[in-house]
Design an enzyme around this catalytic site. Structure first.
Site, mmCIF file in Angstrom:
data_model
loop_
_atom_site.group_PDB
_atom_site.id
_atom_site.type_symbol
_atom_site.label_atom_id
_atom_site.label_comp_id
_atom_site.label_asym_id
_atom_site.label_seq_id
_atom_site.Cartn_x
_atom_site.Cartn_y
_atom_site.Cartn_z
ATOM 1 N N HIS A 299 -6.291 -6.505 -0.693
ATOM 2 C CA HIS A 299 -5.179 -5.578 -0.514
ATOM 3 C C HIS A 299 -4.205 -6.148 0.519
ATOM 4 O O HIS A 299 -4.517 -6.215 1.703
ATOM 5 C CB HIS A 299 -5.732 -4.234 -0.045
ATOM 6 N N SER B 7 0.830 -1.196 0.000
ATOM 7 C CA SER B 7 0.000 0.000 0.000
ATOM 8 C C SER B 7 0.871 1.255 0.000
ATOM 9 O O SER B 7 1.736 1.413 -0.871
ATOM 10 C CB SER B 7 -0.962 -0.042 1.191
ATOM 11 N N ASP C 96 -8.280 -5.210 -6.351
ATOM 12 C CA ASP C 96 -7.749 -4.288 -5.345
ATOM 13 C C ASP C 96 -7.694 -2.900 -5.964
ATOM 14 O O ASP C 96 -6.713 -2.529 -6.600
ATOM 15 C CB ASP C 96 -6.357 -4.740 -4.908
#
Length: 633
Positions: free
Chosen positions: A350, A167, A323
């Site tokens: 994710h 991320s 995602d």
């Protein structure tokens, strides 16, 4: 095509893990309060864990946690792994032994693998000083290069540095390469947002308000070190929380907490993303109180590809089909820069904590599991950071096909062997490979603003929302305009980038156009496969070259190119859906569902609250359709 180059007690720990959005593996002025007379760079001693402030070129102090292997001795030389974040590099856990702290397991894995682990609070976050004009601004990125320089000056360093993360930390890993620092040999951007504007916050120009508001609120509380706000705790419950976790971990030298207090005071000046985004619609609009422009690309790897390519850093990449829009960033990068890129596209949420193949039970364990995922990561970095490493990484894509439970390797994207098959919208909600011959034919639809994909979708998972579970969509589809094929005679694989073309007239000058690709089973179960979206005023197509390879119509998304719809006039709206690979089994049907809203996910358009009525054309003059890259069938 060949590539070119509210929580109590024990739930607090769960809450804080979610705040990290899955990060762990499965020009700001100097402040008088914090940076006048900043000391020289500290030396990292041969101890298991240290928390230090490293001064940057402008005196801003960046907080780092250094983890070294137990028993390290003078003369030992190690490569270093950076994970840089804006979600707190570490928590201040009261009375907790080192071996039970939140980062110990991560550090132990890397240390056992022969690496030093360096965790970094990004500028303007955590225990670091500075402000955040916007996320991943240039000064923050430059900091990471200076942290790499500091690392190789340490007595335990072998002079080689890598970076990894999921991320936001995946973005910091990739953006580290922008500095073209020769000590950075390899990076692993995992589930990162390669083009933050286009693939997460404003996909197709449509604001993901559901994700962003929650994310912005949480990060604001983190920046202000508000542990009770993060835990939704007040009064005695807040006291209980603070007796266990006070907030972000201060540096070791901060005996009285004054340094952390000074850093947090600076964070008050940070831009609040959600409020800024509500005033920001086009890529070139000013963003936030500092009036920064073109923030979408400036804060994303997509805006720095020449520098990333020049770095020569090898890349190890993981991404999930569902995602946010991250898969398109991965595939765009792959066909734009020449860096070695080993890519895995799986049935993952994710961070790859859950299996998201809609044809499997929801509780299917993720594969590979977290241990195997880590082993693959270590093998990649060993090749580039260890003294005896090969220095080589294959450039290849391994992708999973939903519904087939099969992995395929390819060196080219789109993969060979697929042909474009056009499916046309026809009368009575049919979807057919036979083009309409009649001059007339249309369907009327009033946008239903109660339509939703829920809060366990591809957009929420990117904000720490966990598993992706759309469930049976048949009831929701009753709110949409749908077109469904006859049962397929043979198994049919679709791999690549579907492109939809809508010919329609609207009663309003703006709107959101959402298209879902779905599988309809013989028992009537409707499974979500992928989607695409476009805001009406963003529909103008440009011939200007994009910054990275795109797989559908390219748009500048600039204010000057805004093109409102003319009420009552038929227009063409064409866009690609997020890439997918799926096997539609014989006897199943392909469905295209068209919506004008996703109540839990996107901002409402038009923003004035009006309700568009559409007339969808499906005739020889205006053949609305979808093109699917297909094998079989």
């Amino acid at each position: 095509m060949v590539r070119r180059g509210a929580l109590r007690g024990g739930a607090l720990l769960v809450s804080l893990a979610v705040l990290a959005c899955g990060e762990r593996e499965s020009g700001a002025e100097a402040s008088p309060a914090g940076n006048e007379g900043a000391p020289a760079a500290p030396v990292s001693g041969l101890v298991r864990n240290q928390a230090l402030h490293v001064p940057m070129r402008d005196g801003v102090r960046i907080a780092v946690d250094v983890w070294l292997p137990d028993g390290i001795e003078p003369g030992d030389r190690l490569p270093a792994m950076i994970r840089a974040t804006r979600y707190w590099r570490a928590r201040d856990e009261v009375g907790v032994p080192l071996e039970e702290t939140g980062n110990f397991a991560e550090a132990e894995r890397w240390n056992r693998a022969g690496y030093a682990l360096v965790l970094v609070d990004g500028r303007g976050s955590g225990a670091s000083f500075g402000i955040r004009r916007f996320e991943l601004a240039e000064d923050e990125v430059t900091d990471y290069g200076e942290v790499a320089d500091w690392i190789v000056d340490q007595p335990w360093s072998n002079g080689r540095v890598g970076a990894y993360g999921v991320s936001y930390a995946g973005n910091t890993a990739e953006m580290l390469a922008v500095n073209r620092n020769p000590v950075v040999k390899a990076v692993a951007p995992l589930f990162n947002d390669f083009d933050n504007f286009g693939h997460l916050v404003f996909p197709g120009g449509v604001l993901t308000v559901g994700f962003l508001e929650s994310w912005s609120n949480r990060t604001r509380m983190q920046d202000l070190n508000d542990i009770c706000g993060l835990s939704d705790a007040t009064g005695a419950a807040c006291d209980e929380v603070r007796n266990r976790v006070t907030g972000v971990k201060p540096v070791d030298a901060d005996d009285d907490g004054s340094l952390l207090a000074a850093a947090v005071a600076e964070h008050e000046a940070n831009t609040v993303p959600f409020g800024a985004a509500l005033e920001y619609e086009f890529r070139d609009d000013p963003f936030g109180p500092y009036g920064e422009t073109n923030v979408g690309h400036r804060r994303s790897p997509s805006g720095h590809l020449p520098q990333i390519e020049e770095s020569g850093a090898a890349m190890f990449i993981r991404v999930g089909w569902q995602d946010a829009g991250t898969v398109n960033g991965t595939l765009g990068r792959y066909n734009t820069i020449s860096n070695a890129q080993q890519v895995y596209i799986g049935p993952w949420d994710h961070g790859a904590r859950n299996d998201t193949d809609p044809f499997k039970p929801v509780d299917t364990p993720v594969d590979p599991d977290s241990e195997a995922q880590f082993e693959g990561l270590v093998a990649f970095f060993d090749a580039h950071l260890k003294e005896d490493g090969s220095g080589e990484t294959p450039t290849e894509i391994h992708y999973y096909t939903l519904g087939a439970d099969r992995w395929t390797r390819t060196e080219t994207w789109p993969p060979d062997g697929f042909d474009d098959v056009t499916w046309y919208f026809r009368e009575d909600g049919a979807l057919s490979t036979e083009a309409p011959a009649a001059e007339g034919g249309e369907d009327r639809y009033t946008v239903d603003f109660a339509a939703t994909t829920g809060t366990r979708n591809r957009w929420y998972t990117n904000g720490g929302g966990g598993d992706v579970v759309y469930g049976d969509r048949r009831e929701e589809d009753e709110k949409l305009l749908t077109y469904t094929s006859p049962p397929l005679e043979v198994d049919t694989e679709v791999t690549g980038h579907p492109v939809v073309t809508l010919h329609l007239a609207s009663t309003e000058p703006d709107g959101a156009f959402l298209v879902y690709l779905e599988d309809v089973a013989p028992d009537g179960t409707v499974r979500y496969i992928t989607e695409g979206q476009l805001r009406g005023v963003m529909r103008a197509v440009t011939d200007d070259p994009p910054l990275y390879r795109k797989y559908g119509p390219h748009r500048s998304e600039a204010r000057a190119d805004a093109l409102p719809l003319v009420p009552g006039e038929v227009v063409e709206i064409s866009f690609d859906l997020w890439a997918t690979s799926v096997l539609f089994r014989a006897g199943h049907r392909i469905r295209v569902a068209v919506a004008g809203a996703d109540a839990d996910t996107f901002l409402r358009y038009p923003r004035d609250g009006s309700v568009p009525e559409w007339t969808m054309q499906r005739n020889s003059a205006y053949p609305s359709r979808i093109v699917l890259p297909t094998k079989g069938g």
